[in-house]
Design a protein around this motif. Structure first.
Motif, mmCIF file in Angstrom:
data_model
loop_
_atom_site.group_PDB
_atom_site.id
_atom_site.type_symbol
_atom_site.label_atom_id
_atom_site.label_comp_id
_atom_site.label_asym_id
_atom_site.label_seq_id
_atom_site.Cartn_x
_atom_site.Cartn_y
_atom_site.Cartn_z
ATOM 1 N N UNK A 127 0.828 -1.216 0.000
ATOM 2 C CA UNK A 127 0.000 0.000 0.000
ATOM 3 C C UNK A 127 0.853 1.254 0.000
ATOM 4 N N UNK A 128 2.159 1.095 -0.272
ATOM 5 C CA UNK A 128 3.090 2.222 -0.300
ATOM 6 C C UNK A 128 3.083 2.852 -1.687
ATOM 7 N N UNK A 129 2.856 4.175 -1.744
ATOM 8 C CA UNK A 129 2.864 4.897 -3.009
ATOM 9 C C UNK A 129 4.206 5.544 -3.285
ATOM 10 N N UNK A 130 4.539 5.728 -4.546
ATOM 11 C CA UNK A 130 5.830 6.297 -4.911
ATOM 12 C C UNK A 130 5.990 7.737 -4.427
ATOM 13 N N UNK A 131 4.892 8.448 -4.259
ATOM 14 C CA UNK A 131 4.965 9.837 -3.809
ATOM 15 C C UNK A 131 4.837 9.978 -2.292
ATOM 16 N N UNK A 132 4.666 8.880 -1.592
ATOM 17 C CA UNK A 132 4.548 8.939 -0.132
ATOM 18 C C UNK A 132 5.881 9.327 0.490
ATOM 19 N N UNK A 133 5.794 10.110 1.569
ATOM 20 C CA UNK A 133 6.988 10.383 2.362
ATOM 21 C C UNK A 133 7.140 9.311 3.435
ATOM 22 N N UNK A 134 8.376 8.954 3.734
ATOM 23 C CA UNK A 134 8.627 7.918 4.730
ATOM 24 C C UNK A 134 7.962 8.280 6.056
ATOM 25 N N UNK A 135 8.006 9.548 6.438
ATOM 26 C CA UNK A 135 7.461 9.942 7.738
ATOM 27 C C UNK A 135 5.945 9.770 7.817
ATOM 28 N N UNK A 136 5.280 9.617 6.668
ATOM 29 C CA UNK A 136 3.826 9.426 6.661
ATOM 30 C C UNK A 136 3.429 7.953 6.707
ATOM 31 N N UNK A 137 4.403 7.062 6.626
ATOM 32 C CA UNK A 137 4.127 5.626 6.557
ATOM 33 C C UNK A 137 4.058 5.016 7.956
ATOM 34 N N UNK A 138 3.230 3.993 8.085
ATOM 35 C CA UNK A 138 3.196 3.223 9.325
ATOM 36 C C UNK A 138 4.458 2.372 9.423
ATOM 37 N N UNK A 139 4.688 1.801 10.599
ATOM 38 C CA UNK A 139 5.868 0.948 10.780
ATOM 39 C C UNK A 139 5.822 -0.242 9.830
ATOM 40 N N UNK A 140 4.647 -0.819 9.656
ATOM 41 C CA UNK A 140 4.515 -1.949 8.742
ATOM 42 C C UNK A 140 4.810 -1.564 7.304
ATOM 43 N N UNK A 141 4.367 -0.373 6.901
ATOM 44 C CA UNK A 141 4.614 0.091 5.536
ATOM 45 C C UNK A 141 6.097 0.398 5.314
ATOM 46 N N UNK A 142 6.768 0.950 6.337
ATOM 47 C CA UNK A 142 8.210 1.191 6.224
ATOM 48 C C UNK A 142 8.953 -0.125 6.038
ATOM 49 N N UNK A 143 8.543 -1.158 6.773
ATOM 50 C CA UNK A 143 9.185 -2.467 6.653
ATOM 51 C C UNK A 143 8.957 -3.049 5.261
ATOM 52 N N UNK A 144 7.742 -2.906 4.733
ATOM 53 C CA UNK A 144 7.461 -3.374 3.378
ATOM 54 C C UNK A 144 8.297 -2.616 2.354
ATOM 55 N N UNK A 145 8.438 -1.309 2.542
ATOM 56 C CA UNK A 145 9.257 -0.493 1.655
ATOM 57 C C UNK A 145 10.709 -0.946 1.700
ATOM 58 N N UNK A 146 11.208 -1.183 2.908
ATOM 59 C CA UNK A 146 12.593 -1.616 3.060
ATOM 60 C C UNK A 146 12.827 -2.936 2.329
ATOM 61 N N UNK A 147 11.903 -3.879 2.483
ATOM 62 C CA UNK A 147 12.049 -5.161 1.800
ATOM 63 C C UNK A 147 12.011 -4.983 0.284
ATOM 64 N N UNK A 148 11.113 -4.144 -0.213
ATOM 65 C CA UNK A 148 11.020 -3.934 -1.661
ATOM 66 C C UNK A 148 12.327 -3.374 -2.213
ATOM 67 N N UNK A 149 12.942 -2.444 -1.485
ATOM 68 C CA UNK A 149 14.205 -1.862 -1.937
ATOM 69 C C UNK A 149 15.334 -2.892 -1.911
#
Length: 297
Positions: A127-149
């Motif tokens: 559910x992470x968008x390319x225009x989202x700022x990291x500070x607006x993401x939940x902890x779960x979304x940050x973890x998903x982003x980290x894995x994707x990268x």
């Protein structure tokens, strides 16, 4: 898993590897190998040596004995090592000010083996968008982003140290689904350290258990199923079962149960019903002191 070092298929090999912090021994004469194409669970209580071993694998800690990762010394040849290794520590640290698309661009400039196209494809599973700022993401979304990268880097070995720490059940499930579906391909290997043993058991091909720095189990799940036997029995048979020296006596779905390393004697087997022991039961049996185990009434 075999303990022969320098096997052609081994991505990680250790022989008599010891890591100390002053007088404290974090890893105590470990000998093992991890082949390609495996999903390995590294299990142990806090302080058992899991994080120390993982840091040694990625070249952040030096030890004694022999440790080879992707064919190189991880401490002395770290630049070469990082061409084929990905690492997610227990805390995903990403710049809070950055937008997701900026991190994708940044990774492309830092890591030659990073695919921005693949990262964007992986992010579509979240559910992470390319225009989202990291500070607006939940902890779960940050973890998903980290894995994707990290998963968008073409490496042979991924090391994850408590990657879903603090996440809810749904976020943990999504993380592991993406990891298995999008990164594991039969050639790559992932090593996962976690306390959520029951959640990852179905994902694993192998398990390594550490207890006070010692490797107390290093086995495939197939071998585990054939080696360890659990027996549910009536309370009246408790004394007879105890005399057969099980690894653990506990309760399973309201019934008395015992866990054995190998086949129990035939007369003991006749007193109960066999069932498959869980990885959690085996973890408890091998990593806690006998005096802490409750006695049968």
């Amino acid at each position: 898993m075999s303990t022969t070092i320098n096997s052609p298929d081994a991505l990680v090999s250790a022989r008599d590897f010891t890591l100390r912090y002053g007088r404290k021994v974090a890893c105590d004469h470990l000998t093992f190998q991890i082949p390609k194409g495996r999903v390995v669970g590294l299990l142990g209580h806090n302080g058992a040596g899991k994080t120390s071993l993982m840091k040694a694998m990625v070249g952040l800690q030096a030890g004694e004995g022999e440790l080879r990762v992707l064919g190189v010394d991880p401490r002395q040849q770290r630049t070469e090592l990082l061409k084929g290794l990905s690492y997610i520590p227990d805390v995903a640290v990403l710049p809070r000010w950055a937008r997701v698309h900026e991190l994708v661009t940044l990774m492309g400039g830092l890591q030659p083996q990073f695919s921005a196209e693949r990262a964007r494809a992986l992010l579509k599973r979240t559910s992470v968008g390319l225009n989202d700022k990291v500070k607006s993401l939940s902890k779960g979304m940050v973890t998903q982003l980290h894995l994707a990268l990290i998963a968008a880097i073409d490496t042979r070995l991924m090391i994850l140290d408590e990657p879903t720490l603090g996440l809810d059940v749904i976020s943990r499930k999504s993380f592991y689904e993406m990891l298995i579906d999008e990164w594991c391909d039969g050639e790559r290997t992932v090593v996962i350290s976690t306390h959520q043993v029951e959640e990852i058991e179905s994902l694993l091909s192998d398990v390594m258990m550490l207890d006070e720095g010692k490797l107390v189990l290093n086995i495939s799940l197939e071998e585990m199923d054939s080696r360890f036997v659990a027996l549910a029995h009536d309370p009246a048979a408790a004394d007879t079962v105890a005399r057969a020296h099980p690894l653990l006596r506990y309760r399973q779905q309201g019934r008395s149960a015992a866990l054995f390393d190998g086949e129990p004697p035939a007369d003991v087997q006749a007193l109960g019903q066999r069932f498959r022991p869980s990885l959690v039961d085996l973890f408890v049996a091998l990593t806690r002191k006998p005096e802490l185990q409750p006695r049968e009434a």
